[in-house]
Motif scaffolding. Structure first.
Motif, PDB file in Angstrom:
ATOM      1  N   GLN A  79       0.831  -1.202   0.000  1.00 40.46           N
ATOM      2  CA  GLN A  79       0.000   0.000   0.000  1.00 40.46           C
ATOM      3  C   GLN A  79       0.866   1.254   0.000  1.00 40.46           C
ATOM      4  O   GLN A  79       0.587   2.208  -0.735  1.00 40.46           O
ATOM      5  CB  GLN A  79      -0.940  -0.003   1.212  1.00 40.46           C
ATOM      6  CG  GLN A  79      -2.049  -1.016   1.103  1.00 40.46           C
ATOM      7  CD  GLN A  79      -2.874  -1.131   2.379  1.00 40.46           C
ATOM      8  OE1 GLN A  79      -2.389  -0.865   3.487  1.00 40.46           O
ATOM      9  NE2 GLN A  79      -4.113  -1.545   2.235  1.00 40.46           N
ATOM     10  N   THR A  80       1.923   1.245   0.800  1.00 39.83           N
ATOM     11  CA  THR A  80       2.824   2.401   0.858  1.00 39.83           C
ATOM     12  C   THR A  80       3.479   2.634  -0.497  1.00 39.83           C
ATOM     13  O   THR A  80       3.537   3.770  -0.984  1.00 39.83           O
ATOM     14  CB  THR A  80       3.902   2.194   1.949  1.00 39.83           C
ATOM     15  OG1 THR A  80       3.253   2.061   3.216  1.00 39.83           O
ATOM     16  CG2 THR A  80       4.886   3.339   1.994  1.00 39.83           C
ATOM     17  N   ASN A  81       3.945   1.558  -1.126  1.00 37.77           N
ATOM     18  CA  ASN A  81       4.577   1.668  -2.436  1.00 37.77           C
ATOM     19  C   ASN A  81       3.608   2.220  -3.477  1.00 37.77           C
ATOM     20  O   ASN A  81       3.948   3.111  -4.261  1.00 37.77           O
ATOM     21  CB  ASN A  81       5.117   0.309  -2.870  1.00 37.77           C
ATOM     22  CG  ASN A  81       5.751   0.339  -4.232  1.00 37.77           C
ATOM     23  OD1 ASN A  81       5.108   0.022  -5.229  1.00 37.77           O
ATOM     24  ND2 ASN A  81       7.008   0.747  -4.298  1.00 37.77           N
ATOM     25  N   MET A  82       2.378   1.693  -3.472  1.00 30.79           N
ATOM     26  CA  MET A  82       1.384   2.142  -4.448  1.00 30.79           C
ATOM     27  C   MET A  82       0.959   3.583  -4.176  1.00 30.79           C
ATOM     28  O   MET A  82       0.738   4.358  -5.112  1.00 30.79           O
ATOM     29  CB  MET A  82       0.179   1.202  -4.435  1.00 30.79           C
ATOM     30  CG  MET A  82       0.519  -0.189  -4.955  1.00 30.79           C
ATOM     31  SD  MET A  82      -0.859  -1.336  -4.870  1.00 30.79           S
ATOM     32  CE  MET A  82      -1.871  -0.684  -6.205  1.00 30.79           C
ATOM     33  N   LEU A  83       0.877   3.959  -2.905  1.00 29.37           N
ATOM     34  CA  LEU A  83       0.521   5.327  -2.554  1.00 29.37           C
ATOM     35  C   LEU A  83       1.612   6.293  -2.997  1.00 29.37           C
ATOM     36  O   LEU A  83       1.324   7.369  -3.538  1.00 29.37           O
ATOM     37  CB  LEU A  83       0.270   5.447  -1.048  1.00 29.37           C
ATOM     38  CG  LEU A  83      -0.132   6.837  -0.575  1.00 29.37           C
ATOM     39  CD1 LEU A  83      -1.450   7.273  -1.201  1.00 29.37           C
ATOM     40  CD2 LEU A  83      -0.224   6.868   0.940  1.00 29.37           C
ATOM     41  N   LEU A  86       1.247   6.771  -6.705  1.00 29.67           N
ATOM     42  CA  LEU A  86       0.103   7.644  -6.984  1.00 29.67           C
ATOM     43  C   LEU A  86       0.424   9.086  -6.623  1.00 29.67           C
ATOM     44  O   LEU A  86       0.117  10.011  -7.388  1.00 29.67           O
ATOM     45  CB  LEU A  86      -1.124   7.168  -6.201  1.00 29.67           C
ATOM     46  CG  LEU A  86      -2.371   8.035  -6.315  1.00 29.67           C
ATOM     47  CD1 LEU A  86      -2.913   8.002  -7.746  1.00 29.67           C
ATOM     48  CD2 LEU A  86      -3.433   7.579  -5.328  1.00 29.67           C
ATOM     49  N   LEU A  87       1.048   9.278  -5.487  1.00 26.16           N
ATOM     50  CA  LEU A  87       1.411  10.615  -5.025  1.00 26.16           C
ATOM     51  C   LEU A  87       2.294  11.331  -6.042  1.00 26.16           C
ATOM     52  O   LEU A  87       2.048  12.492  -6.388  1.00 26.16           O
ATOM     53  CB  LEU A  87       2.136  10.495  -3.680  1.00 26.16           C
ATOM     54  CG  LEU A  87       2.452  11.761  -2.917  1.00 26.16           C
ATOM     55  CD1 LEU A  87       1.183  12.463  -2.487  1.00 26.16           C
ATOM     56  CD2 LEU A  87       3.298  11.416  -1.696  1.00 26.16           C
ATOM     57  N   GLN A  88       3.291  10.620  -6.569  1.00 23.97           N
ATOM     58  CA  GLN A  88       4.191  11.226  -7.546  1.00 23.97           C
ATOM     59  C   GLN A  88       3.508  11.464  -8.892  1.00 23.97           C
ATOM     60  O   GLN A  88       3.636  12.535  -9.487  1.00 23.97           O
ATOM     61  CB  GLN A  88       5.441  10.348  -7.743  1.00 23.97           C
ATOM     62  CG  GLN A  88       6.347  10.301  -6.546  1.00 23.97           C
ATOM     63  CD  GLN A  88       6.789  11.676  -6.087  1.00 23.97           C
ATOM     64  OE1 GLN A  88       7.161  12.537  -6.879  1.00 23.97           O
ATOM     65  NE2 GLN A  88       6.738  11.902  -4.782  1.00 23.97           N
ATOM     66  N   GLY A  93       3.806  14.796  -6.089  1.00 26.62           N
ATOM     67  CA  GLY A  93       4.501  14.611  -4.825  1.00 26.62           C
ATOM     68  C   GLY A  93       3.866  15.311  -3.634  1.00 26.62           C
ATOM     69  O   GLY A  93       4.400  15.263  -2.530  1.00 26.62           O
ATOM     70  N   SER A  94       2.732  15.961  -3.821  1.00 29.81           N
ATOM     71  CA  SER A  94       2.102  16.711  -2.743  1.00 29.81           C
ATOM     72  C   SER A  94       1.127  15.845  -1.948  1.00 29.81           C
ATOM     73  O   SER A  94       0.025  15.545  -2.409  1.00 29.81           O
ATOM     74  CB  SER A  94       1.359  17.933  -3.301  1.00 29.81           C
ATOM     75  OG  SER A  94       0.594  18.544  -2.281  1.00 29.81           O
ATOM     76  N   ALA A  95       1.532  15.479  -0.728  1.00 28.25           N
ATOM     77  CA  ALA A  95       0.647  14.708   0.151  1.00 28.25           C
ATOM     78  C   ALA A  95      -0.576  15.548   0.518  1.00 28.25           C
ATOM     79  O   ALA A  95      -1.686  15.023   0.641  1.00 28.25           O
ATOM     80  CB  ALA A  95       1.399  14.278   1.400  1.00 28.25           C
ATOM     81  N   LYS A  96      -0.386  16.840   0.669  1.00 32.91           N
ATOM     82  CA  LYS A  96      -1.505  17.728   1.007  1.00 32.91           C
ATOM     83  C   LYS A  96      -2.568  17.680  -0.084  1.00 32.91           C
ATOM     84  O   LYS A  96      -3.770  17.551   0.196  1.00 32.91           O
ATOM     85  CB  LYS A  96      -0.996  19.159   1.190  1.00 32.91           C
ATOM     86  CG  LYS A  96      -2.094  20.167   1.460  1.00 32.91           C
ATOM     87  CD  LYS A  96      -1.527  21.574   1.541  1.00 32.91           C
ATOM     88  CE  LYS A  96      -2.631  22.607   1.582  1.00 32.91           C
ATOM     89  NZ  LYS A  96      -2.099  23.973   1.539  1.00 32.91           N
ATOM     90  N   LEU A 100      -6.361  16.378   0.526  1.00 36.13           N
ATOM     91  CA  LEU A 100      -7.486  17.290   0.273  1.00 36.13           C
ATOM     92  C   LEU A 100      -8.434  16.725  -0.782  1.00 36.13           C
ATOM     93  O   LEU A 100      -9.658  16.822  -0.645  1.00 36.13           O
ATOM     94  CB  LEU A 100      -6.979  18.678  -0.139  1.00 36.13           C
ATOM     95  CG  LEU A 100      -6.309  19.480   0.978  1.00 36.13           C
ATOM     96  CD1 LEU A 100      -5.724  20.781   0.429  1.00 36.13           C
ATOM     97  CD2 LEU A 100      -7.280  19.754   2.116  1.00 36.13           C
ATOM     98  N   THR A 101      -7.890  16.109  -1.814  1.00 33.71           N
ATOM     99  CA  THR A 101      -8.726  15.486  -2.842  1.00 33.71           C
ATOM    100  C   THR A 101      -9.544  14.348  -2.249  1.00 33.71           C
ATOM    101  O   THR A 101     -10.743  14.223  -2.522  1.00 33.71           O
ATOM    102  CB  THR A 101      -7.854  14.967  -4.008  1.00 33.71           C
ATOM    103  OG1 THR A 101      -7.145  16.083  -4.567  1.00 33.71           O
ATOM    104  CG2 THR A 101      -8.694  14.304  -5.079  1.00 33.71           C
ATOM    105  N   ALA A 102      -8.911  13.539  -1.417  1.00 35.12           N
ATOM    106  CA  ALA A 102      -9.620  12.427  -0.771  1.00 35.12           C
ATOM    107  C   ALA A 102     -10.736  12.951   0.125  1.00 35.12           C
ATOM    108  O   ALA A 102     -11.854  12.422   0.126  1.00 35.12           O
ATOM    109  CB  ALA A 102      -8.643  11.575   0.032  1.00 35.12           C
ATOM    110  N   LEU A 103     -10.459  14.004   0.879  1.00 31.67           N
ATOM    111  CA  LEU A 103     -11.476  14.563   1.773  1.00 31.67           C
ATOM    112  C   LEU A 103     -12.625  15.195   0.999  1.00 31.67           C
ATOM    113  O   LEU A 103     -13.786  15.088   1.400  1.00 31.67           O
ATOM    114  CB  LEU A 103     -10.846  15.585   2.726  1.00 31.67           C
ATOM    115  CG  LEU A 103      -9.891  15.013   3.770  1.00 31.67           C
ATOM    116  CD1 LEU A 103      -9.206  16.132   4.545  1.00 31.67           C
ATOM    117  CD2 LEU A 103     -10.605  14.064   4.715  1.00 31.67           C
TER     118      LEU A 103
END
Length: 129
Positions: A79-83, A86-88, A93-96, A100-103
Motif C-alpha cells: 500500500q505504501t509503495n502504491m501510494l 500515486l502521489l508522484q 509529490g504533494s501529500a496535502k 485534500l482530494t480524498a477529503l
C-alpha cells in the motif's frame, strides 16, 4: 531493497485474499475467494498465482506436493509503495493535495471523526511539554 512490481487490478484483488491467509495453496485461496465470488474458477486462481510468482509478487514453497504460496511483500508495504507512486504521478509529490482530494471526494462521518482524532492526537504528541 528492490521496489516490488505493481500488481494489476486482478493481482491486487487476489492479494487481498492471500494477505490474511499468510501462506496458502491455490486451493485454499480459491476456497476463500469463492465466499465472495462464487463464479471464480480454480484454474483461473492457480494460473494467476503462477503468473504472480513469476513476477515476484508471490513466493512459492515447492517442498510439498501442493505448492504453498505467500505474498512477497506485506500489505502495508505494498500500500505504501502504491501510494507513493500515486502521489508522484497524480499529485506531483504533494501529500496535502492527495489528502485534500480524498477529503473532498466525500467521507463518512465516522471516518471524518477518526481522522480528526488522529490529527488531534498527533498534535498532542508533537507539542512541547
Amino acid at each position: 531493497m528492490k521496489t516490488p512490481p505493481k500488481p494489476t487490478p486482478a493481482e491486487l484483488d487476489l492479494l487481498q485474499f492471500i494477505w490474511p491467509l499468510g501462506a496458502a495453496t491455490a486451493k485454499q485461496v480459491h476456497e476463500a475467494m469463492l465466499k465472495e465470488r462464487p463464479d471464480v474458477a480454480y484454474g483461473t486462481v492457480l494460473r494467476l498465482m503462477q503468473i504472480m510468482h513469476g513476477k515476484g509478487l508471490l513466493i512459492r514453497d515447492e517442498s510439498q506436493r501442493s505448492h504453498i504460496y505467500a505474498p512477497a511483500v506485506g500489505k502495508e508495504a505494498m500500500q505504501t509503495n502504491m501510494l507513493q507512486d500515486l502521489l508522484q504521478r497524480a499529485f506531483s509529490g504533494s501529500a496535502k493535495a492527495l489528502v485534500l482530494t480524498a477529503l473532498r471526494s466525500g467521507i463518512s462521518k465516522k471516518d471524518r471523526e477518526e481522522i480528526e482524532k488522529l490529527l488531534k492526537d498527533g498534535d498532542q504528541q508533537s507539542a512541547p511539554p
